[in-house]
Scaffold this motif. Structure first.
Motif, PDB file in Angstrom:
ATOM      1  N   GLU A 311       0.826  -1.211   0.000  1.00 16.26           N
ATOM      2  CA  GLU A 311       0.000   0.000   0.000  1.00 16.26           C
ATOM      3  C   GLU A 311       0.860   1.260   0.000  1.00 16.26           C
ATOM      4  O   GLU A 311       0.634   2.196  -0.776  1.00 16.26           O
ATOM      5  CB  GLU A 311      -0.946   0.010   1.215  1.00 16.26           C
ATOM      6  N   PHE A 312       1.857   1.274   0.861  1.00 18.20           N
ATOM      7  CA  PHE A 312       2.739   2.434   0.954  1.00 18.20           C
ATOM      8  C   PHE A 312       3.544   2.578  -0.345  1.00 18.20           C
ATOM      9  O   PHE A 312       3.725   3.676  -0.873  1.00 18.20           O
ATOM     10  CB  PHE A 312       3.682   2.273   2.137  1.00 18.20           C
ATOM     11  N   GLY A 313       4.022   1.460  -0.872  1.00 16.47           N
ATOM     12  CA  GLY A 313       4.780   1.497  -2.118  1.00 16.47           C
ATOM     13  C   GLY A 313       3.950   2.038  -3.264  1.00 16.47           C
ATOM     14  O   GLY A 313       4.430   2.830  -4.084  1.00 16.47           O
ATOM     15  N   LYS A 314       2.689   1.606  -3.359  1.00 16.90           N
ATOM     16  CA  LYS A 314       1.809   2.102  -4.419  1.00 16.90           C
ATOM     17  C   LYS A 314       1.550   3.591  -4.251  1.00 16.90           C
ATOM     18  O   LYS A 314       1.477   4.339  -5.244  1.00 16.90           O
ATOM     19  CB  LYS A 314       0.488   1.332  -4.418  1.00 16.90           C
ATOM     20  N   PHE A 315       1.404   4.046  -3.013  1.00 15.66           N
ATOM     21  CA  PHE A 315       1.215   5.476  -2.770  1.00 15.66           C
ATOM     22  C   PHE A 315       2.404   6.285  -3.296  1.00 15.66           C
ATOM     23  O   PHE A 315       2.230   7.310  -3.964  1.00 15.66           O
ATOM     24  CB  PHE A 315       1.026   5.729  -1.265  1.00 15.66           C
ATOM     25  N   ILE A 316       3.622   5.808  -3.022  1.00 18.32           N
ATOM     26  CA  ILE A 316       4.814   6.509  -3.495  1.00 18.32           C
ATOM     27  C   ILE A 316       4.891   6.471  -5.016  1.00 18.32           C
ATOM     28  O   ILE A 316       5.233   7.466  -5.664  1.00 18.32           O
ATOM     29  CB  ILE A 316       6.075   5.911  -2.857  1.00 18.32           C
ATOM     30  N   TYR A 446       9.200  14.937  -3.317  1.00 13.60           N
ATOM     31  CA  TYR A 446       8.451  16.163  -3.578  1.00 13.60           C
ATOM     32  C   TYR A 446       8.035  16.769  -2.233  1.00 13.60           C
ATOM     33  O   TYR A 446       8.896  17.017  -1.387  1.00 13.60           O
ATOM     34  CB  TYR A 446       7.258  15.880  -4.501  1.00 13.60           C
ATOM     35  N   GLU A 447       6.737  16.949  -2.009  1.00  8.33           N
ATOM     36  CA  GLU A 447       6.297  17.597  -0.767  1.00  8.33           C
ATOM     37  C   GLU A 447       6.101  16.591   0.373  1.00  8.33           C
ATOM     38  O   GLU A 447       5.736  16.981   1.491  1.00  8.33           O
ATOM     39  CB  GLU A 447       4.984  18.352  -1.001  1.00  8.33           C
ATOM     40  N   VAL A 448       6.354  15.324   0.144  1.00  7.35           N
ATOM     41  CA  VAL A 448       6.072  14.282   1.135  1.00  7.35           C
ATOM     42  C   VAL A 448       7.365  13.780   1.762  1.00  7.35           C
ATOM     43  O   VAL A 448       8.292  13.382   1.055  1.00  7.35           O
ATOM     44  CB  VAL A 448       5.323  13.095   0.483  1.00  7.35           C
ATOM     45  N   GLN A 449       7.418  13.805   3.097  1.00  6.70           N
ATOM     46  CA  GLN A 449       8.536  13.197   3.817  1.00  6.70           C
ATOM     47  C   GLN A 449       8.061  11.933   4.506  1.00  6.70           C
ATOM     48  O   GLN A 449       7.063  11.942   5.229  1.00  6.70           O
ATOM     49  CB  GLN A 449       9.129  14.141   4.859  1.00  6.70           C
ATOM     50  N   ILE A 450       8.779  10.848   4.272  1.00  8.31           N
ATOM     51  CA  ILE A 450       8.539   9.601   4.982  1.00  8.31           C
ATOM     52  C   ILE A 450       9.523   9.524   6.145  1.00  8.31           C
ATOM     53  O   ILE A 450      10.727   9.687   5.960  1.00  8.31           O
ATOM     54  CB  ILE A 450       8.756   8.387   4.069  1.00  8.31           C
ATOM     55  N   SER A 451       9.019   9.295   7.346  1.00 10.84           N
ATOM     56  CA  SER A 451       9.866   9.067   8.517  1.00 10.84           C
ATOM     57  C   SER A 451       9.689   7.614   8.951  1.00 10.84           C
ATOM     58  O   SER A 451       8.558   7.123   9.045  1.00 10.84           O
ATOM     59  CB  SER A 451       9.482  10.011   9.661  1.00 10.84           C
TER      60      SER A 451
END
Length: 518
Positions: A311-316, A446-451
């Motif tokens: 799910e997270f991979g598809k979002f990215i 882009y505008e998204v940071q993954i922590s």
């Protein structure tokens, strides 16, 4: 960039004072002193006042998390002492200001700045320290040694100019053209001269002798050491196909690598990134911001699926596609030509630049030749000491005991490498303790940071809490009933609280944190 409104002091004038009863236990209050942002933190009868701006990337400490007598930055998890302002945990190296606090008739006032000395009496004092590797671990070890008062000779040996650089920035803002050259050095040569540290660059170590306590450099120079740190890092891999060594094919590890990609990007229109890893996707985002057409080639069906889940991979993937990146997944490059990349499935992609993001291998040859135990990295104990006395290893090359999984791991995270360098410095001085830091990294798209906090090399339980599409979500990775890692977007406080709970091994507190963010 900031406007005048953003620079106006926020909160109360702490010099004039605030009521004691207005301070909530362990909750930072943002104010200002002579125009400088300052936070007040109350802990029982103690009231602390320190600068409110993180010295790493200027993150807002008022939005951070208090853990013990420290505060942690919400952006990249740097840690500062509430009592002294000392930068106790990377990625920040420099302290924040510390202020005198006065309590009179129920009123808390912040007075002048305090002069704070972080040096302490240490039970060990090696004759000299040699650090092989001028990256994250090496640079942070140097700073911590001097910060704690070690005054004897230190030599920092690096493979290339200019010395320690802010490597995460190379694939992010610097590659995108939003960070100038002067932002990139972690520390400058002038800085090292000012603290009496020799920075030896472009003359790598080729041999170490634990018996004679000598490190030999390529020039033939021999360095004597009392104690030594191997921070040799990892080497980016290439691929064994036709055209992999052409001049327009790049890997990204050093400042010189980044500059070479930028130089090509200024005269090119199309780029192929081989590898849908974090580094590959960050490069893709940065080159899109430069206006290039970008295609990503990856073996897997979903980018980052093994690390973040489907799910997270598809979002990215969707995020990158919204910014114009094309994906060629489930395929590999078969040949690289001057103007195109030919794939194993018969497709062809036009490209004047190719960037390889296909993984790295630990640089262990020095250690192996010296008789140090090596097993997918340099094996160390929980103080980061190798199998040979007085030789430590840290960073991407170190395989260390992981407090979360209970096994030995080698993790390629920048902040972890810096914190290990700091831990080695303390161990060298006899003020160390077992390394129990929870791994943390961030990745910008882009505008998204993954922590991401923790370490889940595999998991059998996975769930998303919140809404990825709206940029407010947590991903929880479990092995059985145990939480191994948490990835977040738009939930900085959750990331900080999860990190702190994982450090303590406090499963109940961790579940409470996660339940509060459905």
């Amino acid at each position: 960039m900031t406007d005048d409104k953003a620079q106006e002091p926020q909160g109360p004038d702490l010099k004039s004072g605030v009521d004691l009863e207005s301070l909530v236990e362990n909750s930072p209050l943002l104010g200002h002193v002579d125009g400088e942002p300052v936070i007040l933190v109350r802990q029982g009868e103690n009231i602390f006042a320190i600068g409110a701006t993180c010295t790493h990337y200027n993150g807002p400490l008022s939005e951070g998390l208090v853990v013990g007598e420290t505060i942690r930055c919400p952006w990249h998890h740097a840690r500062f002492s509430l009592r002294t302002g000392e930068a106790e945990g990377a990625p920040a190296f420099n302290p924040v200001s510390c202020f005198v606090v006065q309590l009179t008739d129920g009123k808390v006032r912040v007075d002048r700045k305090r002069d704070v000395n972080f040096q302490i009496a240490c039970p060990q004092n090696p004759d000299s320290v040699v650090i092989i590797g001028a990256g994250a671990s090496g640079a942070s070890c140097v700073d911590m040694l001097r910060q704690k008062g070690y005054s004897r000779p230190i030599t920092l040996v690096g493979n290339e100019e200019p010395g320690p650089v802010d490597r995460p920035n190379l694939s992010k803002d610097y590659l995108a053209g939003k960070a100038p050259d002067e932002w990139i050095p972690l520390r400058t040569r002038d800085y090292y001269e000012s603290i009496h540290v020799e920075l030896a660059t472009a003359d790598p170590a080729i041999r170490i002798d634990p018996v004679t306590r000598e490190a030999t450099l390529r020039s033939g120079r021999v360095l004597q050491y009392g104690t030594l740190l191997l921070a040799t890092g990892a080497e980016p891999q290439s691929i064994s196909i036709q055209g992999a060594e052409l001049p327009h094919v790049h890997r990204l590890r050093t400042l010189a690598d980044a500059r070479a990609i930028i130089a090509d990007a200024q005269r090119a229109k199309r780029c192929v990134v081989v590898g849908s890893s974090f580094i590959g996707l960050e490069v893709a985002a940065s080159l899109r911001e430069r206006g290039l057409e970008v295609a990503v080639v990856g073996k897997g069906a979903i980018p980052l699926e093994k690390v973040l889940g489907p799910e997270f991979g598809k979002f990215i993937k969707d995020l990158h596609e919204q910014h114009g990146v094309r994906f060629f997944l489930g395929s590999t490059p078969q040949a690289i030509k001057e103007d195109r990349v030919e794939l194993s499935n018969g497709q062809t992609i036009d490209a004047e630049i190719v960037v390889l993001g296909v993984g790295v291998l630990p640089r262990t040859a020095l250690a192996k030749d010296a008789g140090i135990t090596v097993d997918n990295g340099i094996v160390v104990d929980d103080t980061l000491l190798t199998s040979v006395p007085d030789i430590y290893a840290a960073g991407d090359v170190a395989r260390y005991p992981d407090s979360i999984s209970g096994g030995n791991v080698r993790i390629e995270h920048w902040v972890l490498a810096e914190r290990q360098g700091q831990a080695v410095a303390r161990a060298m001085l006899g003020i160390g303790y077992p390394f129990r830091n929870v791994p943390f990294f961030w990745s910008q798209h882009y505008e998204v940071q993954i922590s991401y906090v923790g370490h889940a090399s595999s998991w059998n339980g996975f769930e998303i809490r919140g809404d990825l599409a709206s940029g407010n979500a947590s991903a929880v990775y479990r092995q059985g009933s145990r939480v191994m890692a948490v990835a977040t977007i738009g939930r900085d406080r959750v990331s900080l609280a999860a990190e702190a709970a994982l450090e303590r091994g406090d499963i109940r507190a961790l579940e409470f944190v996660l339940r509060g963010q459905q």
